[in-house]
Design a protein around this motif. Structure first.
Motif, PDB file in Angstrom:
ATOM      1  N   TRP A 100       1.284  -1.384  -0.194  1.00 58.10           N
ATOM      2  CA  TRP A 100      -0.056   0.553   0.436  1.00 58.10           C
ATOM      3  C   TRP A 100       0.459   1.463   0.021  1.00 58.10           C
ATOM      4  O   TRP A 100       1.561   1.678   0.491  1.00 58.10           O
ATOM      5  CB  TRP A 100      -0.850  -0.255   1.308  1.00 58.10           C
ATOM      6  N   ASN A 101       0.264   2.330  -0.741  1.00 59.72           N
ATOM      7  CA  ASN A 101       1.423   3.504  -1.052  1.00 59.72           C
ATOM      8  C   ASN A 101       1.558   4.354   0.481  1.00 59.72           C
ATOM      9  O   ASN A 101       1.225   4.170   1.602  1.00 59.72           O
ATOM     10  CB  ASN A 101       0.646   5.017  -1.955  1.00 59.72           C
ATOM     11  N   ASN A 102       3.444   4.470   0.439  1.00 54.55           N
ATOM     12  CA  ASN A 102       3.683   4.923   1.721  1.00 54.55           C
ATOM     13  C   ASN A 102       3.811   4.106   3.264  1.00 54.55           C
ATOM     14  O   ASN A 102       3.474   4.699   4.189  1.00 54.55           O
ATOM     15  CB  ASN A 102       3.334   6.136   2.183  1.00 54.55           C
ATOM     16  N   SER A 103       3.933   2.632   2.908  1.00 56.58           N
ATOM     17  CA  SER A 103       3.505   1.860   3.495  1.00 56.58           C
ATOM     18  C   SER A 103       5.087   1.625   3.893  1.00 56.58           C
ATOM     19  O   SER A 103       5.768   1.468   3.073  1.00 56.58           O
ATOM     20  CB  SER A 103       3.145   0.836   3.495  1.00 56.58           C
ATOM     21  N   THR A 104       5.494   1.174   5.173  1.00 54.96           N
ATOM     22  CA  THR A 104       6.853   1.034   5.882  1.00 54.96           C
ATOM     23  C   THR A 104       6.403  -0.251   6.641  1.00 54.96           C
ATOM     24  O   THR A 104       5.751   0.385   7.511  1.00 54.96           O
ATOM     25  CB  THR A 104       7.652   1.997   6.323  1.00 54.96           C
ATOM     26  N   LEU A 105       7.510  -1.354   6.515  1.00 56.18           N
ATOM     27  CA  LEU A 105       7.296  -3.371   7.432  1.00 56.18           C
ATOM     28  C   LEU A 105       8.487  -2.265   8.219  1.00 56.18           C
ATOM     29  O   LEU A 105       9.191  -2.008   8.861  1.00 56.18           O
ATOM     30  CB  LEU A 105       7.539  -4.024   6.642  1.00 56.18           C
ATOM     31  N   ILE A 106       7.590  -2.772   9.590  1.00 56.83           N
ATOM     32  CA  ILE A 106       8.557  -2.292  10.900  1.00 56.83           C
ATOM     33  C   ILE A 106       8.217  -4.152  11.654  1.00 56.83           C
ATOM     34  O   ILE A 106       7.126  -4.656  12.285  1.00 56.83           O
ATOM     35  CB  ILE A 106       7.673  -1.632  12.214  1.00 56.83           C
ATOM     36  N   ALA A 107       9.300  -5.134  11.727  1.00 59.03           N
ATOM     37  CA  ALA A 107       9.182  -6.003  11.560  1.00 59.03           C
ATOM     38  C   ALA A 107      10.760  -6.485  12.684  1.00 59.03           C
ATOM     39  O   ALA A 107      10.694  -8.062  13.219  1.00 59.03           O
ATOM     40  CB  ALA A 107       9.911  -7.216  10.494  1.00 59.03           C
ATOM     41  N   SER A 108      11.125  -5.611  13.648  1.00 52.75           N
ATOM     42  CA  SER A 108      12.508  -5.789  14.873  1.00 52.75           C
ATOM     43  C   SER A 108      13.065  -3.925  15.146  1.00 52.75           C
ATOM     44  O   SER A 108      12.089  -3.728  14.689  1.00 52.75           O
ATOM     45  CB  SER A 108      13.893  -6.348  14.039  1.00 52.75           C
ATOM     46  N   ASP A 109      12.781  -4.395  16.920  1.00 46.66           N
ATOM     47  CA  ASP A 109      13.325  -3.491  17.511  1.00 46.66           C
ATOM     48  C   ASP A 109      11.641  -2.648  17.222  1.00 46.66           C
ATOM     49  O   ASP A 109      11.942  -1.624  17.334  1.00 46.66           O
ATOM     50  CB  ASP A 109      14.926  -3.104  16.440  1.00 46.66           C
TER      51      ASP A 109
END
Length: 201
Positions: A100-109
């Motif tokens: 999705w537009n302008n999405s960033t995945l945070i998978a750690s810390d």
């Protein structure tokens, strides 16, 4: 930025699948769409959406939103406009990518990354739904305001916002309104740990 949480709850605290029967059936949940009979635009607050500079979403909420909002609304729909254009930070250890537009995945810390986002200048980083994420951030004192729509229905099962084992937290009520259908919007701000007394003294 302030981190704010907005979510819908049943009277017994269930937040799972308010929008539609098939929204989230995990755990055998059979009450999806419980919010619909009590919908009342009187408790909508478009001004809150205008305060958003970004969104924090858990995996399940992200998937529900990403399947609907990119093609929903029109040029005058403030919710669609904000969700589709602003940064979205998706907390998940199971997703490989977010498209999705302008999405960033945070998978750690996760806590460190969110604390860093919170330290940036801006208005609000908004959480909508995203129960597992919201619980973790509440436990660690990272949420500045809770906007809770409580509906006059008891479901008896489903995921709750305040499950047993949550960090004890005192809240200050800063706003309260009721709709014609019996839904109550309460806005709270955390004020630290609870204090205790003894009525027998």
């Amino acid at each position: 930025m302030r981190i704010t949480l907005a979510t819908f709850l049943s009277l017994d605290g269930v937040m799972q699948a308010p929008g539609a029967p098939g929204e989230d059936t995990s755990g055998g949940f059979e009450h999806g769409g419980w919010q619909f009979p009590y919908a009342d635009e009187a408790l909508d607050n478009p001004a809150w959406w205008e305060e958003a500079d970004g969104f924090l979403l858990g995996r399940r909420t992200y998937e529900i939103f990403a399947a609907y909002w990119p093609t929903a609304g029109d040029e005058n729909d403030v919710i669609a406009a904000r969700l589709n254009s602003l940064p979205k930070y998706v907390v998940s250890t199971t997703l490989d990518k977010v498209e999705w537009n302008n999405s960033t995945l945070i998978a750690s810390d996760v806590l460190g990354r969110i604390a860093e986002l919170k330290s940036r200048p801006g208005r609000e980083l908004q959480i909508h739904g995203s129960g597992v994420l919201a619980q973790s951030l509440l436990d660690h004192g990272l949420i500045d305001e809770l906007r809770l729509w409580t509906y006059p229905v008891v479901l008896g099962s489903g995921r709750r916002l305040f499950e047993p084992g949550r960090t004890a937290t005192a809240l200050r009520l800063v706003e309260s309104r009721a709709s014609s259908t019996g839904c109550v919007l309460n806005v709270y701000q955390p004020v630290g740990r609870p204090t205790y007394g003894d009525f027998t003294e």
